[in-house]
Design a protein around this motif. Sequence first.
Motif, mmCIF file in Angstrom:
data_model
loop_
_atom_site.group_PDB
_atom_site.id
_atom_site.type_symbol
_atom_site.label_atom_id
_atom_site.label_comp_id
_atom_site.label_asym_id
_atom_site.label_seq_id
_atom_site.Cartn_x
_atom_site.Cartn_y
_atom_site.Cartn_z
ATOM 1 N N PRO A 24 -9.027 -3.079 -8.110
ATOM 2 C CA PRO A 24 -10.012 -2.754 -7.656
ATOM 3 C C PRO A 24 -9.698 -1.231 -6.825
ATOM 4 N N PHE A 25 -10.147 -0.435 -6.926
ATOM 5 C CA PHE A 25 -10.585 1.099 -5.237
ATOM 6 C C PHE A 25 -11.510 -0.095 -4.707
ATOM 7 N N SER A 26 -11.208 0.128 -3.574
ATOM 8 C CA SER A 26 -12.859 -0.176 -2.863
ATOM 9 C C SER A 26 -13.011 0.817 -2.285
ATOM 10 N N ARG A 27 -12.660 2.130 -2.791
ATOM 11 C CA ARG A 27 -13.730 3.740 -2.501
ATOM 12 C C ARG A 27 -15.133 3.706 -3.188
ATOM 13 N N ILE A 28 -14.807 3.118 -4.759
ATOM 14 C CA ILE A 28 -15.810 3.188 -5.448
ATOM 15 C C ILE A 28 -17.004 1.795 -5.509
ATOM 16 N N HIS A 29 -18.419 2.305 -5.459
ATOM 17 C CA HIS A 29 -18.712 1.700 -4.852
ATOM 18 C C HIS A 29 -20.169 2.198 -6.366
ATOM 19 N N ALA A 30 -20.048 0.758 -7.162
ATOM 20 C CA ALA A 30 -21.179 0.668 -8.316
ATOM 21 C C ALA A 30 -22.778 0.753 -7.924
ATOM 22 N N SER A 42 -10.762 7.808 -13.809
ATOM 23 C CA SER A 42 -11.168 7.903 -12.356
ATOM 24 C C SER A 42 -12.388 8.557 -12.518
ATOM 25 N N ILE A 43 -13.451 8.626 -11.036
ATOM 26 C CA ILE A 43 -14.955 8.729 -11.675
ATOM 27 C C ILE A 43 -14.712 10.179 -10.072
ATOM 28 N N ARG A 44 -15.976 11.506 -10.525
ATOM 29 C CA ARG A 44 -15.945 12.387 -9.898
ATOM 30 C C ARG A 44 -13.960 12.477 -9.029
ATOM 31 N N GLY A 45 -12.993 12.169 -9.709
ATOM 32 C CA GLY A 45 -11.798 12.610 -9.008
ATOM 33 C C GLY A 45 -11.268 11.826 -8.018
ATOM 34 N N GLN A 46 -11.598 10.558 -8.385
ATOM 35 C CA GLN A 46 -10.957 9.155 -7.354
ATOM 36 C C GLN A 46 -11.017 8.049 -8.284
ATOM 37 N N PRO A 47 -9.315 8.146 -8.478
ATOM 38 C CA PRO A 47 -9.220 6.610 -9.832
ATOM 39 C C PRO A 47 -10.003 5.251 -9.107
ATOM 40 N N THR A 48 -10.289 4.903 -10.191
ATOM 41 C CA THR A 48 -11.324 3.564 -10.367
ATOM 42 C C THR A 48 -10.416 2.263 -9.668
ATOM 43 N N ALA A 65 0.900 -1.134 -0.339
ATOM 44 C CA ALA A 65 0.100 -0.026 0.023
ATOM 45 C C ALA A 65 0.780 1.500 0.062
ATOM 46 N N ARG A 66 2.242 1.447 0.359
ATOM 47 C CA ARG A 66 2.716 2.759 0.740
ATOM 48 C C ARG A 66 3.277 2.921 -0.702
ATOM 49 N N SER A 67 3.897 1.084 -1.269
ATOM 50 C CA SER A 67 4.481 1.711 -2.487
ATOM 51 C C SER A 67 3.246 2.147 -3.621
ATOM 52 N N CYS A 68 2.316 2.054 -3.228
ATOM 53 C CA CYS A 68 0.889 2.312 -4.552
ATOM 54 C C CYS A 68 0.689 3.700 -4.249
ATOM 55 N N CYS A 69 0.755 4.304 -2.845
ATOM 56 C CA CYS A 69 0.358 5.475 -2.411
ATOM 57 C C CYS A 69 2.007 6.193 -2.853
ATOM 58 N N SER A 70 2.774 5.848 -2.910
ATOM 59 C CA SER A 70 4.100 6.528 -4.136
ATOM 60 C C SER A 70 3.892 6.703 -5.464
ATOM 61 N N ILE A 71 3.352 6.053 -6.578
ATOM 62 C CA ILE A 71 3.077 5.760 -7.186
ATOM 63 C C ILE A 71 1.812 6.970 -7.684
ATOM 64 N N ALA A 72 0.669 6.866 -6.547
ATOM 65 C CA ALA A 72 -0.412 8.221 -7.517
ATOM 66 C C ALA A 72 -1.103 8.331 -5.837
ATOM 67 N N HIS A 73 -1.678 9.981 -5.808
ATOM 68 C CA HIS A 73 -2.830 8.973 -4.748
ATOM 69 C C HIS A 73 -4.656 8.976 -4.842
ATOM 70 N N TYR A 74 -4.599 8.313 -4.039
ATOM 71 C CA TYR A 74 -6.029 8.017 -3.723
ATOM 72 C C TYR A 74 -6.789 8.465 -2.250
ATOM 73 N N GLY A 75 -8.020 9.506 -2.305
ATOM 74 C CA GLY A 75 -8.541 9.694 -1.927
ATOM 75 C C GLY A 75 -8.698 9.135 -0.888
ATOM 76 N N ASP A 76 -9.646 9.103 0.577
ATOM 77 C CA ASP A 76 -10.547 8.241 1.315
ATOM 78 C C ASP A 76 -12.081 8.351 1.171
ATOM 79 N N SER A 77 -12.249 9.440 0.218
ATOM 80 C CA SER A 77 -13.905 9.481 0.531
ATOM 81 C C SER A 77 -14.072 8.877 -0.586
ATOM 82 N N GLU A 78 -16.137 7.713 -0.045
ATOM 83 C CA GLU A 78 -16.058 7.180 -1.098
ATOM 84 C C GLU A 78 -16.468 7.522 -1.925
ATOM 85 N N VAL A 79 -16.809 7.136 -3.097
ATOM 86 C CA VAL A 79 -17.600 7.684 -5.090
ATOM 87 C C VAL A 79 -18.715 6.372 -4.688
#
Length: 247
Positions: A132-138, A115-121, A24-38
């Motif tokens: 899949p990014f868990s903050r995205i809910h379909a 991304s969708i609404r600013g959040q990577p998918t 996870a630390r390596s992933c966050c060094s590649i790109a930023h992932y927000g904590d907000s739910e979409v």
Amino acid sequence: MSCIDAVMESLLPFLPAAQVEEAARSCCSIAHYGDSEVRIGAGDQVTISEAIALYSHLCAAQRCTESRAPARYEDVVFDTKNDLFLADDFMPPSVMKSVDTDEPREWKKILQELSIRGQPTIVVLPDGTVVPFSRIHAGGLGKEGVAERIRKSMADLERSEPYWHFTVSRLLRSVLFELERRGRQELTKPMFTKEKARPLIEMGIVADAGQRLLVVKGQDEIREEMERQLAEVRKLARGWLDSKVTL
């Protein structure tokens, strides 16, 4: 929840628990992932680009769930492109470039497009696999439902007058291929018929000589015309990707 916590949540189902925090630390060094739910559901309006990103999320989810492991990024991209019947020109450009060339992948640009609404998918791991990014809910939206909306929008675009630029650009590409490969001015079936070549005949690039179709312009002129048409295709594709669709 921090970026690392949100990514750890995404990785937990697909990696051994002992590897999750470091990954996870390596992933966050590649790109930023927000904590907000979409949360996206039926009836919500998104751009076509966001709908494609959502479809990529669902493709990644399916592959990862079936294998219980991260999926190859290339597989997710080609699943998306092929399932949606999209030509390269109508895929998000950084995404398509990332699987079409050997250049280093610009993950920040890619994830901006996916991304969708600013959040990577999707979450990208250092080895180029994704989950899949868990903050995205379909919200119960299935792959086929999302695909149907995108395909319908593309079908509408194909019936529009500006789509002519894409048709002509493809024809010109085929003419150049024939000239460079065969060194002949005559265009033959089954690739070319009078009906298919009609736009090029009207443009004065090909002549209808009875039973023969002859290229009457030089390769440089044809290449210049193709570049003009491709510039129009890029504008068309950008407008389409930015247009809205209701899920």
